[in-house]
Motif scaffolding. Structure first.
Motif, PDB file in Angstrom:
ATOM      1  N   ARG A 173       0.852  -1.071  -0.010  1.00 58.78           N
ATOM      2  CA  ARG A 173      -0.127  -0.063  -0.005  1.00 58.78           C
ATOM      3  C   ARG A 173       1.045   1.156   0.089  1.00 58.78           C
ATOM      4  O   ARG A 173       0.189   2.363  -0.429  1.00 58.78           O
ATOM      5  CB  ARG A 173      -0.984   0.091   1.072  1.00 58.78           C
ATOM      6  CG  ARG A 173      -2.083   1.052   1.229  1.00 58.78           C
ATOM      7  CD  ARG A 173      -3.053   0.976   2.414  1.00 58.78           C
ATOM      8  NE  ARG A 173      -2.414   1.042   3.503  1.00 58.78           N
ATOM      9  CZ  ARG A 173      -3.240   0.982   4.896  1.00 58.78           C
ATOM     10  NH1 ARG A 173      -4.487   0.554   4.599  1.00 58.78           N
ATOM     11  NH2 ARG A 173      -2.690   1.230   5.914  1.00 58.78           N
ATOM     12  N   ASP A 174       2.082   1.217   0.514  1.00 56.77           N
ATOM     13  CA  ASP A 174       2.931   2.478   0.774  1.00 56.77           C
ATOM     14  C   ASP A 174       3.834   2.604  -0.391  1.00 56.77           C
ATOM     15  O   ASP A 174       4.866   3.384  -0.271  1.00 56.77           O
ATOM     16  CB  ASP A 174       3.576   2.458   2.226  1.00 56.77           C
ATOM     17  CG  ASP A 174       2.588   2.803   3.232  1.00 56.77           C
ATOM     18  OD1 ASP A 174       1.471   3.138   2.779  1.00 56.77           O
ATOM     19  OD2 ASP A 174       2.914   2.498   4.249  1.00 56.77           O
ATOM     20  N   ALA A 175       3.999   1.500  -1.437  1.00 60.10           N
ATOM     21  CA  ALA A 175       4.789   1.375  -2.456  1.00 60.10           C
ATOM     22  C   ALA A 175       4.898   2.890  -3.352  1.00 60.10           C
ATOM     23  O   ALA A 175       3.755   3.350  -3.645  1.00 60.10           O
ATOM     24  CB  ALA A 175       4.971   0.193  -3.248  1.00 60.10           C
ATOM     25  N   ASP A 176       6.007   3.242  -4.052  1.00 58.89           N
ATOM     26  CA  ASP A 176       5.796   4.131  -4.856  1.00 58.89           C
ATOM     27  C   ASP A 176       5.354   3.662  -6.272  1.00 58.89           C
ATOM     28  O   ASP A 176       4.893   4.363  -7.428  1.00 58.89           O
ATOM     29  CB  ASP A 176       7.093   4.997  -5.297  1.00 58.89           C
ATOM     30  CG  ASP A 176       7.658   5.606  -3.992  1.00 58.89           C
ATOM     31  OD1 ASP A 176       6.876   6.494  -3.671  1.00 58.89           O
ATOM     32  OD2 ASP A 176       8.582   4.807  -3.201  1.00 58.89           O
ATOM     33  N   LEU A 177       5.552   2.268  -6.500  1.00 52.18           N
ATOM     34  CA  LEU A 177       5.323   1.653  -7.773  1.00 52.18           C
ATOM     35  C   LEU A 177       4.956   0.312  -7.485  1.00 52.18           C
ATOM     36  O   LEU A 177       5.818  -0.492  -6.631  1.00 52.18           O
ATOM     37  CB  LEU A 177       6.506   1.736  -8.625  1.00 52.18           C
ATOM     38  CG  LEU A 177       6.258   1.095 -10.137  1.00 52.18           C
ATOM     39  CD1 LEU A 177       5.181   1.797 -11.088  1.00 52.18           C
ATOM     40  CD2 LEU A 177       7.712   1.311 -10.880  1.00 52.18           C
TER      41      LEU A 177
ATOM     42  N   PRO B 260       5.421   3.534 -20.229  1.00 49.74           N
ATOM     43  CA  PRO B 260       5.444   2.047 -20.293  1.00 49.74           C
ATOM     44  C   PRO B 260       4.350   1.585 -19.221  1.00 49.74           C
ATOM     45  O   PRO B 260       4.008   2.159 -18.033  1.00 49.74           O
ATOM     46  CB  PRO B 260       6.783   1.493 -19.676  1.00 49.74           C
ATOM     47  CG  PRO B 260       7.348   2.693 -18.943  1.00 49.74           C
ATOM     48  CD  PRO B 260       6.706   4.120 -19.527  1.00 49.74           C
ATOM     49  N   VAL B 261       3.553   0.553 -19.645  1.00 48.79           N
ATOM     50  CA  VAL B 261       2.482   0.215 -18.865  1.00 48.79           C
ATOM     51  C   VAL B 261       2.692  -1.474 -18.666  1.00 48.79           C
ATOM     52  O   VAL B 261       2.104  -2.015 -17.962  1.00 48.79           O
ATOM     53  CB  VAL B 261       0.986   0.418 -19.763  1.00 48.79           C
ATOM     54  CG1 VAL B 261       0.822   1.869 -19.401  1.00 48.79           C
ATOM     55  CG2 VAL B 261       0.956  -0.216 -21.037  1.00 48.79           C
ATOM     56  N   ALA B 262       3.424  -2.188 -19.671  1.00 48.04           N
ATOM     57  CA  ALA B 262       3.572  -3.543 -19.643  1.00 48.04           C
ATOM     58  C   ALA B 262       4.880  -4.007 -20.157  1.00 48.04           C
ATOM     59  O   ALA B 262       5.227  -3.133 -21.051  1.00 48.04           O
ATOM     60  CB  ALA B 262       2.440  -4.383 -20.143  1.00 48.04           C
ATOM     61  N   VAL B 263       5.691  -4.856 -19.394  1.00 50.44           N
ATOM     62  CA  VAL B 263       6.833  -5.508 -19.937  1.00 50.44           C
ATOM     63  C   VAL B 263       6.577  -7.148 -20.109  1.00 50.44           C
ATOM     64  O   VAL B 263       6.107  -7.427 -19.231  1.00 50.44           O
ATOM     65  CB  VAL B 263       8.089  -5.014 -18.935  1.00 50.44           C
ATOM     66  CG1 VAL B 263       9.271  -5.631 -19.643  1.00 50.44           C
ATOM     67  CG2 VAL B 263       8.128  -3.562 -18.808  1.00 50.44           C
ATOM     68  N   TYR B 264       6.985  -7.453 -21.148  1.00 51.32           N
ATOM     69  CA  TYR B 264       6.885  -8.931 -21.271  1.00 51.32           C
ATOM     70  C   TYR B 264       8.419  -9.532 -20.958  1.00 51.32           C
ATOM     71  O   TYR B 264       9.402  -9.195 -21.772  1.00 51.32           O
ATOM     72  CB  TYR B 264       6.517  -9.203 -22.703  1.00 51.32           C
ATOM     73  CG  TYR B 264       5.097  -9.139 -23.132  1.00 51.32           C
ATOM     74  CD1 TYR B 264       4.223  -9.831 -22.909  1.00 51.32           C
ATOM     75  CD2 TYR B 264       4.854  -7.727 -23.331  1.00 51.32           C
ATOM     76  CE1 TYR B 264       2.871  -9.666 -23.425  1.00 51.32           C
ATOM     77  CE2 TYR B 264       3.435  -7.435 -23.414  1.00 51.32           C
ATOM     78  CZ  TYR B 264       2.564  -8.399 -23.493  1.00 51.32           C
ATOM     79  OH  TYR B 264       1.166  -8.361 -23.741  1.00 51.32           O
TER      80      TYR B 264
ATOM     81  N   ALA C 259      14.206  -3.056 -16.298  1.00 50.74           N
ATOM     82  CA  ALA C 259      14.748  -1.974 -15.579  1.00 50.74           C
ATOM     83  C   ALA C 259      14.531  -0.692 -16.200  1.00 50.74           C
ATOM     84  O   ALA C 259      14.608   0.386 -15.358  1.00 50.74           O
ATOM     85  CB  ALA C 259      16.226  -2.368 -15.649  1.00 50.74           C
ATOM     86  N   GLN C 260      14.529  -0.656 -17.556  1.00 46.98           N
ATOM     87  CA  GLN C 260      14.179   0.596 -18.205  1.00 46.98           C
ATOM     88  C   GLN C 260      12.779   1.119 -17.994  1.00 46.98           C
ATOM     89  O   GLN C 260      12.713   2.421 -18.039  1.00 46.98           O
ATOM     90  CB  GLN C 260      14.580   0.352 -19.642  1.00 46.98           C
ATOM     91  CG  GLN C 260      14.380   1.455 -20.757  1.00 46.98           C
ATOM     92  CD  GLN C 260      14.091   1.049 -21.928  1.00 46.98           C
ATOM     93  OE1 GLN C 260      15.003   0.271 -22.398  1.00 46.98           O
ATOM     94  NE2 GLN C 260      13.446   1.697 -22.997  1.00 46.98           N
ATOM     95  N   ALA C 261      12.041   0.459 -17.864  1.00 48.59           N
ATOM     96  CA  ALA C 261      10.866   0.764 -17.570  1.00 48.59           C
ATOM     97  C   ALA C 261      10.504   1.322 -16.191  1.00 48.59           C
ATOM     98  O   ALA C 261       9.753   2.375 -16.128  1.00 48.59           O
ATOM     99  CB  ALA C 261       9.688  -0.338 -17.860  1.00 48.59           C
ATOM    100  N   ILE C 262      11.058   0.521 -15.293  1.00 52.39           N
ATOM    101  CA  ILE C 262      10.892   1.001 -13.948  1.00 52.39           C
ATOM    102  C   ILE C 262      11.655   2.383 -13.865  1.00 52.39           C
ATOM    103  O   ILE C 262      11.290   3.355 -12.931  1.00 52.39           O
ATOM    104  CB  ILE C 262      11.456  -0.005 -12.782  1.00 52.39           C
ATOM    105  CG1 ILE C 262      10.857  -1.282 -12.739  1.00 52.39           C
ATOM    106  CG2 ILE C 262      11.804   0.693 -11.526  1.00 52.39           C
ATOM    107  CD1 ILE C 262      11.608  -2.281 -12.156  1.00 52.39           C
TER     108      ILE C 262
ATOM    109  N   LEU D  29       9.758   5.842 -12.417  1.00 52.70           N
ATOM    110  CA  LEU D  29      10.214   6.418 -11.301  1.00 52.70           C
ATOM    111  C   LEU D  29      10.961   7.800 -11.434  1.00 52.70           C
ATOM    112  O   LEU D  29      10.961   8.957 -10.640  1.00 52.70           O
ATOM    113  CB  LEU D  29      10.998   5.500 -10.364  1.00 52.70           C
ATOM    114  CG  LEU D  29      10.422   4.362  -9.798  1.00 52.70           C
ATOM    115  CD1 LEU D  29      11.503   3.530  -8.844  1.00 52.70           C
ATOM    116  CD2 LEU D  29       9.424   4.506  -8.773  1.00 52.70           C
ATOM    117  N   SER D  30      11.556   7.855 -12.589  1.00 54.75           N
ATOM    118  CA  SER D  30      12.316   9.381 -12.694  1.00 54.75           C
ATOM    119  C   SER D  30      11.849  10.307 -13.615  1.00 54.75           C
ATOM    120  O   SER D  30      12.118  11.538 -13.741  1.00 54.75           O
ATOM    121  CB  SER D  30      13.781   8.970 -13.205  1.00 54.75           C
ATOM    122  OG  SER D  30      13.784   8.356 -14.590  1.00 54.75           O
TER     123      SER D  30
END
Length: 431
Positions: free
Chosen positions: A275-279, A336-340, A353-356, A360-361
């Motif tokens: 619940r407290d996560a940023d992503l 980005p909304v989905a990664v396979y 990692a690129q999508a995250i 985040l940034s």
């Protein structure tokens, strides 16, 4: 105390197909649950009904068939893929002369086997006792008699009343311990928030590959297996992402359809990491034919714990089973909304990692604030963040700030202020 932690080895499985689709369960999922509990499912009994029978759930004729099968195979337990009422359970046990457990009890038993940490064991025991409390009924005549005789004279309680009182006292003791542990967990969470370290929580349906993905990303050795609820206790690891810096990755317990409510309540402090996560990384088994339904079930649990409004990135895992190539899907805003990916082979983890990193940034927000003098501590914090574009004071001494910062950092500041900063917003715009 419940004795459901001792699971018989031979079982008869019962699955009922109802005409209402919303009440249907998956028979293949029952088999996975039984295997995860270490039980040998000898035979499967299936039937169809429009609605459950009030006495035996399956009807008297089918109940007798189950009893005959138990006698024939010498099975010691009957497992229903549905929730049974205490009366239905008692009636079936008297007829079959064997123990009868439902889907909820089976899931609780698996959790009891998987718990490793002290907090996890307390949470499972609390859920078991709450479930048992609803089933504490007169199983035999002596329960409604008061104790008597030398050394047996009680405080005027029946045996049933005594059992209920002892159960309530144990529940209170467990809740007190969990409250203390929750405060300790909250202290660690506040420390991470003060350090401005983003938290990325891994969520998803059970056996979707969350722990395997977690191990790949963090080089950890969290237990991962091809079974339901392999992970029960939450694990947090710090990793470094280029372009973001240090982040906390949190592995959490998997969800399942009709997850017992008492279990969700007992694990509330553990699920607080979600619940407290940023992503959120919502891991989905892309090879599962029921993946869409599984995603809906995860959404229901996230809504129950108040974590359904957080930014989420869907991670479609196990693409190696479908021989698909890793890729990123974007929305109309180029986000980005989905990664396979394949956590087992490592394919696509660089794209993940690129999508995250982008989520985040690269999401920035312009916020104009009017801070009163008593909130000067927030002006100092924003200076530490190096996110103040303009600053001046008005005639009343209020600090007029023009901020430019990532949306994730802004949301963390709002959470740290417990929503107080939202009262001072003059304008806010995503850029």
């Amino acid at each position: 105390m419940s004795d459901i932690s001792v699971v018989p080895e031979q079982a008869i499985l019962v699955h009922v197909n109802f005409s209402q689709q919303h009440t249907s369960e998956d028979l293949s999922e029952l088999k996975l649950l039984v295997a995860s509990a270490g039980v040998n499912g000898m035979q499967v009994v299936t039937t169809s009904r429009s609605a459950p029978d009030s006495k035996f759930f399956v009807g008297s004729g089918k109940a007798q068939d189950i009893a005959d099968l138990v006698a024939q195979t010498q099975a010691s337990v009957v497992i229903f893929n549905h929730a049974l009422s205490p009366a239905q359970t008692r009636n079936l046990e008297r007829l079959c002369l064997a123990r009868v457990i439902d889907r909820t009890t089976l899931i609780l038993d698996i959790f009891a086997q998987r718990a490793r940490t002290f907090e996890g064991k307390l949470q499972v025991e609390l859920a078991q006792l709450k479930h048992l409390a609803s089933r504490l009924v007169r199983g035999w005549d002596s329960l409604d008699r008061q104790k008597g005789g030398i050394g047996l004279r009680g405080p005027g309680e029946t045996q049933l009343e005594t059992d209920r009182r002892l159960l309530r006292e144990r529940v209170k003791a467990l809740q007190a311990r969990l409250t203390k542990l929750e405060k300790q967990r909250e202290q660690g969470r506040r420390a991470r928030q003060r350090a401005e370290v983003p938290v990325v929580s891994v969520v998803g349906y059970t056996n979707a590959g969350k722990s395997t993905l977690f191990n790949r990303l963090t080089k950890a050795d969290v237990y991962a297996a091809d079974q339901l609820f392999a992970t029960l206790d939450p694990t947090l690891r710090k990793i470094h992402l280029k372009g973001v810096g240090e982040i906390i990755l949190a592995d959490t317990v998997g969800f399942i359809r009709h997850l017992p409510h008492d279990l969700v309540a007992a694990f509330k402090s553990t699920l607080q990491e979600t619940r407290d996560a940023d992503l959120q990384l919502h891991v989905v088994d892309v090879a599962d034919p029921r993946k869409d339904d599984n995603m809906q079930q995860v959404a229901l649990v996230l809504a129950e714990i108040g974590a359904d409004q957080l930014p989420q990135l869907v991670v479609f895992n196990k693409i190696d089973l479908l021989e698909q190539n890793p890729r990123i899907e974007y929305n109309e805003y180029a986000q980005p909304v989905a990664v396979y990916v394949s956590a087992a082979s490592g394919a696509g983890l660089d794209l993940l990692a690129q999508a995250i990193t982008q989520l985040l940034s690269e999401r920035y927000i312009d916020v104009a604030l009017s801070l009163p003098p008593q909130q000067a501590v927030w002006r100092a914090r924003f200076h530490q963040q190096h996110c103040i574009a303009e600053e001046h004071f008005d005639a009343e001494g209020n600090c007029q700030l023009q901020l430019r910062l990532s949306e994730a950092v802004w949301q963390r500041c709002v959470k740290q202020s417990k929503g107080l900063l939202e009262n001072y917003i003059v304008s806010a715009q995503l850029i």
